[in-house]
Motif scaffolding. Structure first.
Motif, PDB file in Angstrom:
ATOM      1  N   ILE A  76      -4.340  29.295 107.865  1.00 28.53           N
ATOM      2  CA  ILE A  76      -4.219  30.502 108.208  1.00 28.53           C
ATOM      3  C   ILE A  76      -4.443  31.440 106.945  1.00 28.53           C
ATOM      4  O   ILE A  76      -5.033  32.516 106.626  1.00 28.53           O
ATOM      5  CB  ILE A  76      -2.649  30.747 108.869  1.00 28.53           C
ATOM      6  CG1 ILE A  76      -2.820  30.263 110.181  1.00 28.53           C
ATOM      7  CG2 ILE A  76      -2.573  32.312 108.775  1.00 28.53           C
ATOM      8  CD1 ILE A  76      -1.618  30.324 111.026  1.00 28.53           C
ATOM      9  N   VAL A  77      -3.680  31.198 105.990  1.00 27.90           N
ATOM     10  CA  VAL A  77      -3.641  31.957 104.630  1.00 27.90           C
ATOM     11  C   VAL A  77      -5.380  31.928 104.202  1.00 27.90           C
ATOM     12  O   VAL A  77      -5.674  32.956 103.680  1.00 27.90           O
ATOM     13  CB  VAL A  77      -2.853  31.327 103.610  1.00 27.90           C
ATOM     14  CG1 VAL A  77      -2.996  31.753 102.183  1.00 27.90           C
ATOM     15  CG2 VAL A  77      -1.299  31.562 103.753  1.00 27.90           C
ATOM     16  N   THR A  78      -5.946  30.526 104.036  1.00 32.64           N
ATOM     17  CA  THR A  78      -7.372  30.680 103.761  1.00 32.64           C
ATOM     18  C   THR A  78      -8.094  31.494 104.506  1.00 32.64           C
ATOM     19  O   THR A  78      -9.024  32.253 104.134  1.00 32.64           O
ATOM     20  CB  THR A  78      -7.741  29.309 103.997  1.00 32.64           C
ATOM     21  OG1 THR A  78      -6.706  28.573 102.854  1.00 32.64           O
ATOM     22  CG2 THR A  78      -9.075  29.024 103.174  1.00 32.64           C
ATOM     23  N   GLY A  79      -8.053  31.317 105.756  1.00 29.92           N
ATOM     24  CA  GLY A  79      -8.727  32.207 106.792  1.00 29.92           C
ATOM     25  C   GLY A  79      -8.781  33.622 106.544  1.00 29.92           C
ATOM     26  O   GLY A  79      -9.542  34.487 106.351  1.00 29.92           O
ATOM     27  N   PHE A  80      -7.512  33.945 106.384  1.00 29.77           N
ATOM     28  CA  PHE A  80      -7.137  35.706 106.219  1.00 29.77           C
ATOM     29  C   PHE A  80      -7.743  35.946 104.898  1.00 29.77           C
ATOM     30  O   PHE A  80      -8.458  37.249 105.046  1.00 29.77           O
ATOM     31  CB  PHE A  80      -5.644  35.958 106.324  1.00 29.77           C
ATOM     32  CG  PHE A  80      -5.185  36.063 107.952  1.00 29.77           C
ATOM     33  CD1 PHE A  80      -5.371  37.545 108.211  1.00 29.77           C
ATOM     34  CD2 PHE A  80      -4.563  35.329 108.441  1.00 29.77           C
ATOM     35  CE1 PHE A  80      -5.129  37.737 109.587  1.00 29.77           C
ATOM     36  CE2 PHE A  80      -4.373  35.586 109.911  1.00 29.77           C
ATOM     37  CZ  PHE A  80      -4.506  36.762 110.498  1.00 29.77           C
ATOM     38  N   LEU A  81      -7.585  35.521 103.931  1.00 32.89           N
ATOM     39  CA  LEU A  81      -8.128  35.660 102.517  1.00 32.89           C
ATOM     40  C   LEU A  81      -9.520  35.541 102.595  1.00 32.89           C
ATOM     41  O   LEU A  81      -9.961  36.639 101.994  1.00 32.89           O
ATOM     42  CB  LEU A  81      -7.696  34.396 101.618  1.00 32.89           C
ATOM     43  CG  LEU A  81      -7.893  34.698 100.154  1.00 32.89           C
ATOM     44  CD1 LEU A  81      -7.256  35.974  99.870  1.00 32.89           C
ATOM     45  CD2 LEU A  81      -7.410  33.645  99.420  1.00 32.89           C
ATOM     46  N   CYS A  82     -10.145  34.828 103.319  1.00 33.93           N
ATOM     47  CA  CYS A  82     -11.810  34.814 103.514  1.00 33.93           C
ATOM     48  C   CYS A  82     -12.075  36.109 104.340  1.00 33.93           C
ATOM     49  O   CYS A  82     -12.930  36.991 103.885  1.00 33.93           O
ATOM     50  CB  CYS A  82     -12.281  33.459 104.179  1.00 33.93           C
ATOM     51  SG  CYS A  82     -12.235  31.944 103.163  1.00 33.93           S
ATOM     52  N   LEU A  83     -11.379  36.260 105.321  1.00 31.77           N
ATOM     53  CA  LEU A  83     -11.724  37.642 106.185  1.00 31.77           C
ATOM     54  C   LEU A  83     -11.509  38.698 105.393  1.00 31.77           C
ATOM     55  O   LEU A  83     -12.307  39.781 105.449  1.00 31.77           O
ATOM     56  CB  LEU A  83     -11.103  37.657 107.413  1.00 31.77           C
ATOM     57  CG  LEU A  83     -11.226  36.607 108.387  1.00 31.77           C
ATOM     58  CD1 LEU A  83     -10.762  36.925 109.757  1.00 31.77           C
ATOM     59  CD2 LEU A  83     -12.762  36.377 108.689  1.00 31.77           C
ATOM     60  N   GLY A  84     -10.495  38.754 104.465  1.00 30.56           N
ATOM     61  CA  GLY A  84     -10.227  40.233 103.769  1.00 30.56           C
ATOM     62  C   GLY A  84     -11.221  40.337 102.662  1.00 30.56           C
ATOM     63  O   GLY A  84     -11.562  41.428 102.414  1.00 30.56           O
ATOM     64  N   ILE A  85     -11.534  39.204 101.974  1.00 32.97           N
ATOM     65  CA  ILE A  85     -12.475  39.255 100.717  1.00 32.97           C
ATOM     66  C   ILE A  85     -13.835  39.971 101.441  1.00 32.97           C
ATOM     67  O   ILE A  85     -14.583  40.726 100.595  1.00 32.97           O
ATOM     68  CB  ILE A  85     -12.817  38.113 100.158  1.00 32.97           C
ATOM     69  CG1 ILE A  85     -11.598  37.508  99.379  1.00 32.97           C
ATOM     70  CG2 ILE A  85     -14.079  37.945  99.151  1.00 32.97           C
ATOM     71  CD1 ILE A  85     -11.436  36.270  98.929  1.00 32.97           C
ATOM     72  N   VAL A  86     -14.286  39.797 102.261  1.00 29.65           N
ATOM     73  CA  VAL A  86     -15.549  40.275 103.034  1.00 29.65           C
ATOM     74  C   VAL A  86     -15.126  41.488 103.964  1.00 29.65           C
ATOM     75  O   VAL A  86     -16.128  41.874 104.292  1.00 29.65           O
ATOM     76  CB  VAL A  86     -16.464  39.390 103.578  1.00 29.65           C
ATOM     77  CG1 VAL A  86     -16.710  37.969 102.995  1.00 29.65           C
ATOM     78  CG2 VAL A  86     -15.561  38.761 104.856  1.00 29.65           C
ATOM     79  N   GLY A  87     -13.905  41.952 103.923  1.00 29.34           N
ATOM     80  CA  GLY A  87     -13.808  43.052 104.878  1.00 29.34           C
ATOM     81  C   GLY A  87     -13.787  42.814 106.415  1.00 29.34           C
ATOM     82  O   GLY A  87     -13.863  43.772 106.982  1.00 29.34           O
ATOM     83  N   TRP A  88     -13.497  41.724 106.647  1.00 28.45           N
ATOM     84  CA  TRP A  88     -13.557  41.568 108.179  1.00 28.45           C
ATOM     85  C   TRP A  88     -12.252  41.688 108.684  1.00 28.45           C
ATOM     86  O   TRP A  88     -12.147  41.642 109.964  1.00 28.45           O
ATOM     87  CB  TRP A  88     -14.165  40.324 108.662  1.00 28.45           C
ATOM     88  CG  TRP A  88     -15.669  39.993 108.372  1.00 28.45           C
ATOM     89  CD1 TRP A  88     -16.555  41.041 107.740  1.00 28.45           C
ATOM     90  CD2 TRP A  88     -16.424  38.931 108.466  1.00 28.45           C
ATOM     91  NE1 TRP A  88     -17.680  40.565 107.530  1.00 28.45           N
ATOM     92  CE2 TRP A  88     -17.733  39.234 107.908  1.00 28.45           C
ATOM     93  CE3 TRP A  88     -16.160  37.583 108.797  1.00 28.45           C
ATOM     94  CZ2 TRP A  88     -18.751  38.271 108.160  1.00 28.45           C
ATOM     95  CZ3 TRP A  88     -17.378  36.805 108.889  1.00 28.45           C
ATOM     96  CH2 TRP A  88     -18.589  37.154 108.551  1.00 28.45           C
ATOM     97  N   ALA A  89     -11.276  41.852 107.974  1.00 31.85           N
ATOM     98  CA  ALA A  89      -9.864  41.944 108.337  1.00 31.85           C
ATOM     99  C   ALA A  89      -9.245  43.276 107.301  1.00 31.85           C
ATOM    100  O   ALA A  89      -9.632  43.039 106.366  1.00 31.85           O
ATOM    101  CB  ALA A  89      -9.248  40.668 108.105  1.00 31.85           C
ATOM    102  N   PRO A  90      -8.345  44.098 107.890  1.00 32.67           N
ATOM    103  CA  PRO A  90      -7.892  44.983 107.018  1.00 32.67           C
ATOM    104  C   PRO A  90      -7.122  44.339 105.786  1.00 32.67           C
ATOM    105  O   PRO A  90      -6.253  43.386 106.144  1.00 32.67           O
ATOM    106  CB  PRO A  90      -6.907  45.796 107.887  1.00 32.67           C
ATOM    107  CG  PRO A  90      -7.323  45.444 109.337  1.00 32.67           C
ATOM    108  CD  PRO A  90      -8.043  44.068 109.130  1.00 32.67           C
ATOM    109  N   ASP A  91      -7.054  44.916 104.664  1.00 32.15           N
ATOM    110  CA  ASP A  91      -6.462  44.628 103.534  1.00 32.15           C
ATOM    111  C   ASP A  91      -5.082  44.286 103.771  1.00 32.15           C
ATOM    112  O   ASP A  91      -4.181  43.405 103.423  1.00 32.15           O
ATOM    113  CB  ASP A  91      -6.870  45.335 102.482  1.00 32.15           C
ATOM    114  CG  ASP A  91      -8.250  45.400 101.895  1.00 32.15           C
ATOM    115  OD1 ASP A  91      -8.709  44.366 102.125  1.00 32.15           O
ATOM    116  OD2 ASP A  91      -8.365  46.427 101.213  1.00 32.15           O
ATOM    117  N   TRP A  92      -4.295  45.438 104.462  1.00 35.08           N
ATOM    118  CA  TRP A  92      -2.784  45.554 104.915  1.00 35.08           C
ATOM    119  C   TRP A  92      -2.277  44.239 105.532  1.00 35.08           C
ATOM    120  O   TRP A  92      -1.256  43.711 105.302  1.00 35.08           O
ATOM    121  CB  TRP A  92      -2.425  46.639 105.375  1.00 35.08           C
ATOM    122  CG  TRP A  92      -3.013  46.959 106.668  1.00 35.08           C
ATOM    123  CD1 TRP A  92      -4.417  47.752 107.083  1.00 35.08           C
ATOM    124  CD2 TRP A  92      -2.746  46.667 107.963  1.00 35.08           C
ATOM    125  NE1 TRP A  92      -4.529  47.483 108.457  1.00 35.08           N
ATOM    126  CE2 TRP A  92      -3.531  47.025 108.987  1.00 35.08           C
ATOM    127  CE3 TRP A  92      -1.590  45.642 108.613  1.00 35.08           C
ATOM    128  CZ2 TRP A  92      -3.383  47.011 110.274  1.00 35.08           C
ATOM    129  CZ3 TRP A  92      -1.292  45.597 109.494  1.00 35.08           C
ATOM    130  CH2 TRP A  92      -2.283  46.050 110.701  1.00 35.08           C
TER     131      TRP A  92
END
Length: 187
Positions: A76-92
């Motif tokens: 989960i942490v890795t998934g959210f980090l990956c999505l966040g880095i490319v802007g596919w999930a909101p930073d917050w």
């Protein structure tokens, strides 16, 4: 007392899930979104399967009880980090999800340092399991959308709100439970 056999089918599946995480990351950072989705889905299926097999085969172990949530956190942490880095999930949202897990793990470490038997006193709540499932579903929905396979923006937004609320509620719940376990000193 006979030593526990840790090489059970559920534990092997859990270790497999942990080992899939770097494969997911390499696929993701190499822009192989379809492969990343496949690996993530395989990890998610193995998560459901290891728990079911542990119950059905009566192969619950202390190692499995520790590794299973660890495997979830890593994915989960890795998934959210990956999505966040490319802007596919909101930073917050990325910060919220990762901060909750860091605070919980850090709190468990501090409690252990203070001599509190955390394994015996803190168990994942039913709501926390729902939170983990919601987080995995959100990651899956984003990946399927970005892979061009399934786009459900309304569902994705709803699950994102659910993840946000559950992450805050379960995070506060764990912090309060943890604070209540600190030993008090008598004057």
């Amino acid at each position: 007392m006979q030593p526990e056999n840790n090489w059970t089918i559920p534990n092997i599946l859990t270790v497999f899930r942990i080992l899939l995480t770097p494969v997911f990351v390499m696929s993701f950072v190499s822009s192989h979104v379809h492969l990343a989705l496949l690996v993530f889905t395989l990890a998610g299926v193995s998560d459901a399967l290891d728990g079911a097999l542990a119950r059905v085969l009566h192969q619950r172990t202390r190692l499995g009880a520790m590794l299973d949530p660890l495997a979830d956190k890593v994915l989960i942490v890795t998934g959210f980090l990956c999505l966040g880095i490319v802007g596919w999930a909101p930073d917050w949202l990325v910060v919220l999800v990762i901060s909750r897990d860091v605070i919980i793990v850090g709190g468990l470490g501090v409690l252990h340092f203070w001599g509190v038997e955390v394994r015996a006193t803190i168990r994942p709540s039913a709501l926390s399991k729902v939170n983990t499932t919601a987080q995995l579903v959100f990651l899956f929905l984003v990946l399927t959308d970005r892979a061009g396979m399934l786009s459900l923006p309304g569902t994705q937004a709803t699950v994102m709100v659910l993840v946000s609320v559950l992450t805050v509620v379960t995070g506060v719940s764990y912090v309060l439970r943890g604070l209540s376990l600190f030993p008090t000193q008598e004057d």
